[in-house]
Write an enzyme that holds these catalytic residues in place. Structure first.
Site, PDB file in Angstrom:
ATOM      1  N   GLY A  17       0.934  -1.201  -0.225  1.00 43.37           N
ATOM      2  CA  GLY A  17       0.209   0.390   0.211  1.00 43.37           C
ATOM      3  C   GLY A  17       0.689   1.533   0.115  1.00 43.37           C
ATOM      4  O   GLY A  17       0.648   2.027  -1.102  1.00 43.37           O
ATOM      5  N   GLU A  37       9.192   3.609   7.087  1.00 46.10           N
ATOM      6  CA  GLU A  37       9.281   1.722   6.703  1.00 46.10           C
ATOM      7  C   GLU A  37      11.018   1.364   7.377  1.00 46.10           C
ATOM      8  O   GLU A  37      11.696   2.183   7.058  1.00 46.10           O
ATOM      9  CB  GLU A  37       8.924   1.580   5.567  1.00 46.10           C
ATOM     10  CG  GLU A  37       9.609   0.120   5.107  1.00 46.10           C
ATOM     11  CD  GLU A  37       8.392  -0.494   5.453  1.00 46.10           C
ATOM     12  OE1 GLU A  37       7.426  -0.095   5.467  1.00 46.10           O
ATOM     13  OE2 GLU A  37       9.346  -2.146   5.928  1.00 46.10           O
ATOM     14  N   VAL A  80       7.369   3.735  13.349  1.00 47.70           N
ATOM     15  CA  VAL A  80       6.085   4.557  13.909  1.00 47.70           C
ATOM     16  C   VAL A  80       5.805   3.757  15.693  1.00 47.70           C
ATOM     17  O   VAL A  80       5.627   2.846  14.937  1.00 47.70           O
ATOM     18  CB  VAL A  80       4.824   4.558  13.308  1.00 47.70           C
ATOM     19  CG1 VAL A  80       3.997   5.687  14.059  1.00 47.70           C
ATOM     20  CG2 VAL A  80       5.286   5.729  11.868  1.00 47.70           C
ATOM     21  N   CYS A 163      -5.339 -11.558   3.183  1.00 50.79           N
ATOM     22  CA  CYS A 163      -5.623 -12.710   2.022  1.00 50.79           C
ATOM     23  C   CYS A 163      -6.346 -13.957   2.788  1.00 50.79           C
ATOM     24  O   CYS A 163      -5.063 -15.249   2.593  1.00 50.79           O
ATOM     25  CB  CYS A 163      -4.445 -12.893   0.806  1.00 50.79           C
ATOM     26  SG  CYS A 163      -5.497 -13.136  -0.223  1.00 50.79           S
ATOM     27  N   ASP A 301      -4.393  -3.722   4.490  1.00 49.05           N
ATOM     28  CA  ASP A 301      -4.484  -4.358   5.931  1.00 49.05           C
ATOM     29  C   ASP A 301      -4.650  -3.941   7.388  1.00 49.05           C
ATOM     30  O   ASP A 301      -5.002  -4.532   7.839  1.00 49.05           O
ATOM     31  CB  ASP A 301      -3.305  -5.385   5.786  1.00 49.05           C
ATOM     32  CG  ASP A 301      -3.405  -6.418   4.991  1.00 49.05           C
ATOM     33  OD1 ASP A 301      -4.101  -6.430   3.610  1.00 49.05           O
ATOM     34  OD2 ASP A 301      -2.737  -7.391   4.836  1.00 49.05           O
ATOM     35  N   LYS A 309      -9.294  -8.669   3.203  1.00 46.52           N
ATOM     36  CA  LYS A 309      -8.033  -7.800   2.926  1.00 46.52           C
ATOM     37  C   LYS A 309      -7.234  -8.237   1.711  1.00 46.52           C
ATOM     38  O   LYS A 309      -7.598  -9.565   1.883  1.00 46.52           O
ATOM     39  CB  LYS A 309      -7.240  -7.794   3.928  1.00 46.52           C
ATOM     40  CG  LYS A 309      -7.807  -7.266   4.975  1.00 46.52           C
ATOM     41  CD  LYS A 309      -7.098  -7.368   6.838  1.00 46.52           C
ATOM     42  CE  LYS A 309      -7.628  -6.521   7.558  1.00 46.52           C
ATOM     43  NZ  LYS A 309      -8.066  -5.158   7.414  1.00 46.52           N
ATOM     44  N   CYS A 344      -8.832 -13.398  -4.231  1.00 43.26           N
ATOM     45  CA  CYS A 344      -8.114 -14.232  -3.288  1.00 43.26           C
ATOM     46  C   CYS A 344      -8.185 -15.581  -5.162  1.00 43.26           C
ATOM     47  O   CYS A 344      -8.871 -16.475  -4.636  1.00 43.26           O
ATOM     48  CB  CYS A 344      -9.185 -15.166  -2.378  1.00 43.26           C
ATOM     49  SG  CYS A 344      -7.706 -16.025  -1.706  1.00 43.26           S
TER      50      CYS A 344
HETATM   51  C1  LIG Z   1       0.717 -15.807   1.735  1.00 36.44           C
HETATM   52  C2  LIG Z   1       0.147 -14.342   1.835  1.00 36.44           C
HETATM   53  C3  LIG Z   1      -0.163 -13.970   0.576  1.00 36.44           C
HETATM   54  C4  LIG Z   1      -1.164 -13.575  -0.103  1.00 36.44           C
HETATM   55  N1  LIG Z   1      -1.307 -13.645  -1.227  1.00 36.44           N
HETATM   56  C5  LIG Z   1      -2.408 -12.932  -2.022  1.00 36.44           C
HETATM   57  C6  LIG Z   1      -2.355 -13.264  -3.152  1.00 36.44           C
HETATM   58  O1  LIG Z   1      -2.669 -13.728  -4.140  1.00 36.44           O
HETATM   59  N2  LIG Z   1      -3.373 -11.877  -3.632  1.00 36.44           N
HETATM   60  C7  LIG Z   1      -3.750 -10.899  -3.105  1.00 36.44           C
HETATM   61  O2  LIG Z   1      -4.605 -10.109  -3.432  1.00 36.44           O
HETATM   62  N3  LIG Z   1      -3.171 -10.510  -1.958  1.00 36.44           N
HETATM   63  C8  LIG Z   1      -2.369 -11.669  -1.306  1.00 36.44           C
HETATM   64  N4  LIG Z   1      -1.534 -11.371   0.120  1.00 36.44           N
HETATM   65  C9  LIG Z   1      -2.115 -10.107   0.626  1.00 36.44           C
HETATM   66  C10 LIG Z   1      -1.304  -8.722   0.298  1.00 36.44           C
HETATM   67  O3  LIG Z   1      -0.105  -9.186   0.413  1.00 36.44           O
HETATM   68  C11 LIG Z   1      -1.321  -8.318   0.959  1.00 36.44           C
HETATM   69  O4  LIG Z   1      -3.352  -7.659   1.540  1.00 36.44           O
HETATM   70  C12 LIG Z   1      -0.973  -6.704   1.346  1.00 36.44           C
HETATM   71  O5  LIG Z   1       0.449  -6.925   1.317  1.00 36.44           O
HETATM   72  C13 LIG Z   1      -1.369  -5.148   2.182  1.00 36.44           C
HETATM   73  O6  LIG Z   1      -0.825  -5.085   1.699  1.00 36.44           O
HETATM   74  P1  LIG Z   1       0.013  -3.555   3.022  1.00 36.44           P
HETATM   75  O7  LIG Z   1       0.541  -2.052   2.375  1.00 36.44           O
HETATM   76  O8  LIG Z   1      -1.674  -2.940   3.356  1.00 36.44           O
HETATM   77  O9  LIG Z   1       0.755  -4.087   3.789  1.00 36.44           O
HETATM   78  P2  LIG Z   1       2.063  -4.648   4.060  1.00 36.44           P
HETATM   79  O10 LIG Z   1       2.618  -4.988   2.672  1.00 36.44           O
HETATM   80  O11 LIG Z   1       2.113  -5.697   5.428  1.00 36.44           O
HETATM   81  O12 LIG Z   1       3.190  -3.482   3.799  1.00 36.44           O
HETATM   82  C14 LIG Z   1       2.995  -2.710   5.194  1.00 36.44           C
HETATM   83  C15 LIG Z   1       4.251  -2.638   5.796  1.00 36.44           C
HETATM   84  O13 LIG Z   1       4.428  -1.137   6.759  1.00 36.44           O
HETATM   85  C16 LIG Z   1       5.887  -1.226   7.591  1.00 36.44           C
HETATM   86  N5  LIG Z   1       5.343  -1.039   9.055  1.00 36.44           N
HETATM   87  C17 LIG Z   1       5.123  -1.848   9.852  1.00 36.44           C
HETATM   88  N6  LIG Z   1       4.826  -1.625  11.240  1.00 36.44           N
HETATM   89  C18 LIG Z   1       5.382  -0.341  10.568  1.00 36.44           C
HETATM   90  C19 LIG Z   1       4.822   1.329  12.016  1.00 36.44           C
HETATM   91  N7  LIG Z   1       5.370   0.665  13.015  1.00 36.44           N
HETATM   92  N8  LIG Z   1       5.763   2.155  10.957  1.00 36.44           N
HETATM   93  C20 LIG Z   1       6.798   2.107   9.521  1.00 36.44           C
HETATM   94  N9  LIG Z   1       6.109   0.871   9.019  1.00 36.44           N
HETATM   95  C21 LIG Z   1       5.699  -0.014   9.572  1.00 36.44           C
HETATM   96  C22 LIG Z   1       5.925  -2.938   6.917  1.00 36.44           C
HETATM   97  O14 LIG Z   1       7.170  -3.733   7.692  1.00 36.44           O
HETATM   98  C23 LIG Z   1       5.422  -2.949   5.904  1.00 36.44           C
HETATM   99  O15 LIG Z   1       7.038  -2.888   5.131  1.00 36.44           O
HETATM  100  C24 LIG Z   1      -0.949 -12.124   0.593  1.00 36.44           C
HETATM  101  C25 LIG Z   1      -1.181 -11.735   1.581  1.00 36.44           C
HETATM  102  C26 LIG Z   1      -0.126 -12.807   2.648  1.00 36.44           C
HETATM  103  C27 LIG Z   1       0.830 -13.288   3.331  1.00 36.44           C
END
Ligand SMILES: Cc1cc2nc3c(=O)[nH]c(=O)nc-3n(C[C@H](O)[C@H](O)[C@H](O)COP(=O)(O)OP(=O)(O)OC[C@H]3O[C@@H](n4cnc5c(N)ncnc54)[C@H](O)[C@@H]3O)c2cc1C
Length: 402
Positions: A17, A37, A80, A163, A301, A309, A344
């Site tokens: 994201g 990050e 953070v 997911c 997420d 999600k 999914c």
């Molecule tokens: C095994 C697996 C399979 C998946 N398969 C699919 C799929 O097939 N299709 C699909 O659409 N989705 C899939 N997903 C879901 C998808 O990967 C997530 O929905 C997506 O990555 C969420 O993005 P995000 O940016 O919210 O979180 P993330 O991508 O997890 O990024 C969050 C970031 O925030 C950082 N962070 C955490 N805490 C802090 C803090 N306190 N301060 C600053 N930074 C911080 C973390 O280090 C990380 O880099 C899958 C997920 C997993 C785990």
């Protein structure tokens, strides 16, 4: 150059994201953006399932954070620890305070390994793994590859999950492999799911149930993992709700997706809805703007949206948020609405996928509207999921082009 501690837009989290929204905002002409990050590596998590199931190498899932940070965006390498929306400020792990005009909150979901008694210790044994963790996923792959007989249990946790259906993916791929190598009949495969059916959408359940019957998988519905005894290789399962009978199962291999929640520091902030004990960031689920703090936005997420999600959901959310945030920054209103789309892709073999696409009401929402049966097991969706989507992710999504 002096270390800048005020930014026009602060993005919390440089995952799927955070990077995609920063890149989109840059393309909209927004300047002075910082991503906060802590990690030096960026993951494409959907491929973790393929690594676990033996159809991708782990090296294809990771790139350096520096290489994916959009040009012209500052990367603050820290986490953070608290957010103070009334003061437009965040405090970082090293104690620095950063202020913003707008903040996009997207730190992802927290994995709570310690929520299941015995699980952390069991992960240190040679029979337990998880494909939800970059360090553990090679173990999943190895254990499934080497198994020739005995009992293997896969666990999908109750509660919010990234997911959710991805918990099942390596299982189907492994079954396909065991069938091809002639050992499937000697392996008892058990899938533990928290819901009353395998996924929760009738047409997808029918597809998955057909595959489950073909592989001979035992499914425990409405069930949760309560405890792991890594020494004797026994798990305790119980009903998700109520106090049904518990069941003890011996395993030879156990693959666990951990319970998940909003990050602890977010739960303790003022950003969650008063009636939401999950702690995810309250947003208008269509505009992605916080209802009480108009310069706070959330996607992915960590947002309390109503969709399932996923990265696929995020792609549409980032599009809407970039339009809405730039409109507000220029004195307008947020008018672009996210419709609740999510996806999914179930890898039901090593060459086919059941591509579940749906909105937050559970209605089918196929990307290609005239291909109504796209969700059915097919080869084209596999090629899309395994080969095309990763390319799209690294080259278009993270660059704000898709
Ligand atoms: C095994 C697996 C399979 C998946 N398969 C699919 C799929 O097939 N299709 C699909 O659409 N989705 C899939 N997903 C879901 C998808 O990967 C997530 O929905 C997506 O990555 C969420 O993005 P995000 O940016 O919210 O979180 P993330 O991508 O997890 O990024 C969050 C970031 O925030 C950082 N962070 C955490 N805490 C802090 C803090 N306190 N301060 C600053 N930074 C911080 C973390 O280090 C990380 O880099 C899958 C997920 C997993 C785990």
């Amino acid at each position: 150059m002096a270390y800048k501690t005020h930014h026009s837009v602060v993005v919390i989290g440089g995952g799927n994201g955070g990077v995609s929204i920063a890149a989109r905002l840059r393309r909209e002409g927004v300047e002075d953006i910082a991503i906060i990050e802590p990690r030096s590596q960026h993951y494409y998590k959907p491929l973790f399932s393929h690594v676990g199931g033996g159809t991708a190498r782990r090296s294809t899932t990771v790139r350096s954070q520096a290489s994916v940070t959009p040009k012209g965006v500052d990367w603050v390498r820290d986490a953070v620890v608290s957010i103070h929306p009334g003061e437009n400020a965040v405090v970082l792990g090293k104690g620095t305070r950063h202020t913003y005009d707008h903040v996009v909150v997207c730190p992802g979901i927290q994995q709570n390994w310690e929520a299941v008694p015995g699980l952390v210790d069991a992960l240190a044994t040679d029979a337990v793994a998880s494909h939800y963790d970059f360090d553990l996923v090679p173990k999943t792959s190895q254990l499934l590859h080497d198994l020739t007989h005995g009992t293997v249990v896969f666990v999908q946790p109750p509660g919010p999950s990234s997911c959710a259906g991805a918990a099942q993916k390596p299982m189907y791929q492994a079954c396909d492999y065991w069938r091809a190598t002639g050992v499937l009949a000697d392996i008892r495969v058990v899938m533990v799911v928290p819901d009353p059916s395998i996924f929760g959408l009738d047409h997808i359940d029918r597809e998955l149930e057909r595959v489950i019957a073909e592989y001979g998988i035992e499914v425990r519905t409405s069930t949760a993992l309560r405890e792991v005894d890594g020494g004797s290789r026994v798990i305790t399962l119980g009903a998700v709700e109520g106090t049904g009978e518990s069941e003890q199962l011996h395993y030879d291999v156990l693959n666990v997706v951990p319970p998940q929640s909003a990050p602890d520091w977010l739960k303790g902030s003022d950003l969650a809805a008063a009636d939401d004990d999950g702690g995810f960031v309250e947003v208008d689920t269509r505009t992605l703007r916080h209802p009480r703090y108009p310069n706070v936005w959330a996607i992915g997420d960590a947002a309390a949206t109503t969709n399932s999600k996923s990265g696929g959901a995020l792609r549409d959310q980032a599009f809407a948020l970039a339009k809405n945030l730039t409109s507000v920054m220029r004195g307008g209103r947020p008018t672009e609405l996210y419709d609740g789309y999510s996806v999914c892709p179930f890898t039901v073999s090593r060459s086919t996928v059941v591509f579940a696409e749906f909105d937050d009401q559970g209605n089918a929402e196929p990307t290609i509207p005239f291909w109504k049966s796209m969700y059915r097991e097919n080869r084209v969706s596999w090629i899309f999921d395994r080969h095309i989507l990763p390319w799209v992710y690294w080259n278009l999504i993270l660059k704000g082009r898709a």
